[in-house]
Design an enzyme around this catalytic site. Structure first.
Site, mmCIF file in Angstrom:
data_model
loop_
_atom_site.group_PDB
_atom_site.id
_atom_site.type_symbol
_atom_site.label_atom_id
_atom_site.label_comp_id
_atom_site.label_asym_id
_atom_site.label_seq_id
_atom_site.Cartn_x
_atom_site.Cartn_y
_atom_site.Cartn_z
ATOM 1 N N LYS A 85 0.885 -1.180 0.000
ATOM 2 C CA LYS A 85 0.000 0.000 0.000
ATOM 3 C C LYS A 85 0.919 1.226 0.000
ATOM 4 O O LYS A 85 1.358 1.685 1.040
ATOM 5 C CB LYS A 85 -0.886 -0.025 1.255
ATOM 6 C CG LYS A 85 -2.218 0.654 1.138
ATOM 7 C CD LYS A 85 -2.194 2.148 0.904
ATOM 8 C CE LYS A 85 -1.595 2.947 2.036
ATOM 9 N NZ LYS A 85 -1.168 4.298 1.531
ATOM 10 N N GLU A 131 10.399 17.570 13.049
ATOM 11 C CA GLU A 131 10.737 17.335 11.639
ATOM 12 C C GLU A 131 9.988 18.325 10.738
ATOM 13 O O GLU A 131 8.807 18.576 10.944
ATOM 14 C CB GLU A 131 10.321 15.899 11.298
ATOM 15 C CG GLU A 131 10.797 15.433 9.955
ATOM 16 C CD GLU A 131 10.437 13.975 9.705
ATOM 17 O OE1 GLU A 131 9.291 13.585 10.006
ATOM 18 O OE2 GLU A 131 11.297 13.230 9.202
HETATM 19 P P1 NAD Z 1 2.749 9.396 6.386
HETATM 20 O O1 NAD Z 1 2.936 8.834 7.750
HETATM 21 O O2 NAD Z 1 1.820 10.523 6.207
HETATM 22 O O3 NAD Z 1 2.254 8.255 5.383
HETATM 23 C C1 NAD Z 1 2.976 7.064 5.213
HETATM 24 C C2 NAD Z 1 2.061 5.986 4.659
HETATM 25 O O4 NAD Z 1 1.055 5.677 5.623
HETATM 26 C C3 NAD Z 1 1.331 6.370 3.382
HETATM 27 O O5 NAD Z 1 1.290 5.255 2.521
HETATM 28 C C4 NAD Z 1 -0.072 6.696 3.881
HETATM 29 O O6 NAD Z 1 -1.074 6.524 2.893
HETATM 30 C C5 NAD Z 1 -0.237 5.676 4.986
HETATM 31 N N1 NAD Z 1 -1.245 6.005 6.003
HETATM 32 C C6 NAD Z 1 -1.764 7.221 6.287
HETATM 33 N N2 NAD Z 1 -2.643 7.106 7.302
HETATM 34 C C7 NAD Z 1 -2.680 5.810 7.667
HETATM 35 C C8 NAD Z 1 -3.393 5.074 8.663
HETATM 36 N N3 NAD Z 1 -4.233 5.667 9.502
HETATM 37 N N4 NAD Z 1 -3.168 3.734 8.759
HETATM 38 C C9 NAD Z 1 -2.292 3.112 7.933
HETATM 39 N N5 NAD Z 1 -1.609 3.758 6.964
HETATM 40 C C10 NAD Z 1 -1.789 5.095 6.837
HETATM 41 O O7 NAD Z 1 4.230 9.771 5.872
HETATM 42 P P2 NAD Z 1 4.642 10.442 4.508
HETATM 43 O O8 NAD Z 1 4.263 11.887 4.554
HETATM 44 O O9 NAD Z 1 4.219 9.614 3.368
HETATM 45 O O10 NAD Z 1 6.256 10.332 4.593
HETATM 46 C C11 NAD Z 1 7.027 11.225 5.308
HETATM 47 C C12 NAD Z 1 7.435 10.626 6.641
HETATM 48 O O11 NAD Z 1 8.097 9.392 6.409
HETATM 49 C C13 NAD Z 1 8.433 11.496 7.375
HETATM 50 O O12 NAD Z 1 8.089 11.537 8.736
HETATM 51 C C14 NAD Z 1 9.744 10.754 7.178
HETATM 52 O O13 NAD Z 1 10.719 10.996 8.151
HETATM 53 C C15 NAD Z 1 9.303 9.341 7.168
HETATM 54 N N6 NAD Z 1 10.294 8.479 6.515
HETATM 55 C C16 NAD Z 1 11.019 7.634 7.275
HETATM 56 C C17 NAD Z 1 11.995 6.828 6.696
HETATM 57 C C18 NAD Z 1 12.785 5.858 7.531
HETATM 58 O O14 NAD Z 1 13.413 4.979 6.969
HETATM 59 N N7 NAD Z 1 12.737 5.983 8.825
HETATM 60 C C19 NAD Z 1 12.220 6.899 5.344
HETATM 61 C C20 NAD Z 1 11.458 7.774 4.589
HETATM 62 C C21 NAD Z 1 10.479 8.564 5.180
#
Ligand code: NAD
Length: 494
Positions: free
Chosen positions: A187, A396
């Site tokens: 997903k 962040e």
């Molecule tokens: P996000 O948390 O908004 O979304 C991540 C994923 O979760 C998406 O696919 C989204 O559709 C899904 N999602 C949203 N709500 C959900 C729910 N209630 N239940 C299950 N899934 C849900 O993050 P983003 O904006 O896509 O990415 C940015 C974030 O990712 C930043 O905080 C960044 O630091 C982090 N990140 C971490 C790493 C790592 O390896 N630690 C790598 C890349 C990005």
């Protein structure tokens, strides 16, 4: 889909806008769709992609469950043959993938090409682990007894990924999941549906049996349904702390296995004996590469006050000349951010930092130039005198915004570096070997660097964080199999 260089608005093949379930491209049962818009040019809409609901997810999980026994029975060496074929196809489609990444995520084309190479490295490394996926023999306590350990795949896994590395992050989940013998439902982020569709299409073309890898496009509703489905044995999630925590809590009642890769607020510590030119280059690369949208991005420069003015002078001279522009323009050095939500959040963070006493010495607003299309362009922004406990120094931003924080000496710098809830990467610039090792010992962070940029990761090293940046086994590296497999022990008397 053949993509000629320069042919930026290529047609997206219609079937790729759906879900991939049980070996077929299908429309979402929800009947809903979402536009995929180029952040570098709002007039460029790539297509309308499926916006799935719970019924789509449940169907995909059911197909993955059905495929599980057959896939598991193949064993890792036979499964690796599918991954090897996928690697070849990935390489053939590398140009198409890089174009897709730049067009829907916004990063520079050379950054996108780098991401494709990283995905290839992960796939190559994972494939090689097939012959190492064993356990150990162990001494037995009784005579005429043989004791050993072995791994079993945990079952159907849900893979939830973000938009900042729309190919590499899904790949470092999909590849080990499949090699381990799990079947999967991916997903991805709704902001980058095309890249994940092409990724899944690569595995389809490699001949993967139906149901082994499924794709469900959508956002929170689809993600929540995946977490709630009792046939899902584990969720590997990369994204924000808030959503990761919600997923973990949502599955806790049934002891759902989770692997959470979360946010970061990463510091580069610049000591008074640092090579300032090297430190400036590393900070520019870490803070403004991919417009700061990396979990390991440099978002704080913690600088010894004795070299602060010189460091800032060189930094500002460098950053002021970074050319903001579309990822497809070879002259661009800083790409747009991914969407207007992210842009507004960065602008709000800049305003907040000024209220907290920070002074903008570079950038500070939207990038406006006559030749820029209507898109998500921000100026590269440096803010000095940011108190270590100000919001900009603690939370962040995920945008091209760097906080410069003063430290009175090395101990103070390490204290400040460790003052945040996150712990993704930690970097120190110093000429002193003793300080370098001390920093490595004291940084509360997972991925550490000395005298080099604080970003970048190898396929064979753990991608891992400390504190609120990570939960569960790391990704990449052989340790990733501790998520996708469960250990078993056996004692055999004879
Ligand atoms: P996000 O948390 O908004 O979304 C991540 C994923 O979760 C998406 O696919 C989204 O559709 C899904 N999602 C949203 N709500 C959900 C729910 N209630 N239940 C299950 N899934 C849900 O993050 P983003 O904006 O896509 O990415 C940015 C974030 O990712 C930043 O905080 C960044 O630091 C982090 N990140 C971490 C790493 C790592 O390896 N630690 C790598 C890349 C990005």
């Amino acid at each position: 889909m053949a993509v000629a260089p320069g042919d930026i608005r290529f047609e997206v093949a219609g079937h790729l806008t759906g879900n991939f379930i049980g070996g077929q491209w299908v429309a979402a049962q929800s009947g809903q769709r979402r536009a995929d818009v180029n952040p570098a040019d709002f007039t460029d809409v790539l297509g309308e992609f499926a916006e799935s609901g719970g019924a789509d997810v449940d169907l995909a999980v059911e197909e993955a469950r059905r495929a599980l026994d057959g896939w598991r029975a193949l064993g890792p060496v036979e499964r690796a043959a599918f991954l090897t074929r996928a690697l070849r196809i990935l390489d053939e489609r590398s140009g198409e993938l890089a174009y897709a990444i730049t067009r829907e995520q916004g990063k520079l084309l050379k950054e996108a090409a780098g991401e494709v190479r990283r995905a290839e490295a992960v796939l190559e490394f994972t494939t090689g682990q097939a012959r190492r996926l064993g356990g150990v023999t162990a001494p037995a306590e009784e005579e005429r007894t043989f004791a050993y350990t072995f791994r079993r795949p945990i079952g159907v896994v849900g893979l939830i990924s973000p938009w900042n590395f729309p190919l590499a992050i899904p790949m470092w989940k999909v590849a080990p999941a499949l090699l381990a013998g799990c079947t999967a439902v991916l997903k991805p982020s709704p902001l980058t549906p095309l890249t994940s569709a092409v990724l899944v299409d690569v595995f389809r073309a490699a001949g993967l049996p139906n149901g082994v890898l499924n794709l469900v496009q959508g956002d929170a509703a689809a993600g929540e349904a995946l977490v709630a489905n009792p046939a899902v044995a584990g969720i590997s999630f990369t994204g924000s702390l808030a959503i990761g925590t919600a997923i973990h809590a949502g599955g806790a009642h049934r002891l759902l296995r989770t692997q959470l890769e979360l946010g970061g607020k990463n510091a580069v510590v610049v000591c008074d004996d640092a090579d300032l030119d090297k430190a400036v280059e590393a900070v520019v690369h870490g803070a403004f590469g991919q417009a700061g949208q990396r979990c390991s991005a440099t978002s704080r420069a913690v600088v010894d006050v004795r070299v602060r003015e010189e460091f800032l002078e060189r930094l500002v001279a460098r950053v002021a000349h970074l050319r903001v522009g579309p990822g497809f323009d070879e002259a661009s050095e800083l790409c747009p951010v991914v969407d207007t939500g992210r842009m507004d959040a960065a602008l709000a963070a800049i305003a907040g930092a000024q209220r907290d006493g920070g002074k903008v010495v570079c950038g500070g607003g939207r990038a406006e130039r006559a030749d820029l299309p209507d898109g998500c362009y921000l100026q590269p922004t440096v803010i000095r005198d940011v108190p270590w406990d100000a919001e900009l120094a603690q939370e962040e931003v995920f945008g091209p915004v760097l906080a410069v924080v003063d430290a009175v000496d090395f101990d103070d710098a390490i204290r400040i570096a460790n003052s945040v809830k996150y712990g993704m990467s930690g970097t120190v610039f110093t000429a002193s070997q003793a300080r370098a090792f001390e920093a490595l010992d004291r940084f509360e962070a997972g991925m550490l660097h000395v005298n080099r940029p604080g970003v970048g990761a190898y396929a064979h090293l753990p991608h891992t964080g400390a504190k609120a940046s990570q939960y569960g086994p790391p990704e990449c590296s052989p340790e990733v199999f501790d998520f996708y497999t469960a250990w078993h022990s056996a004692c055999i008397s004879y």
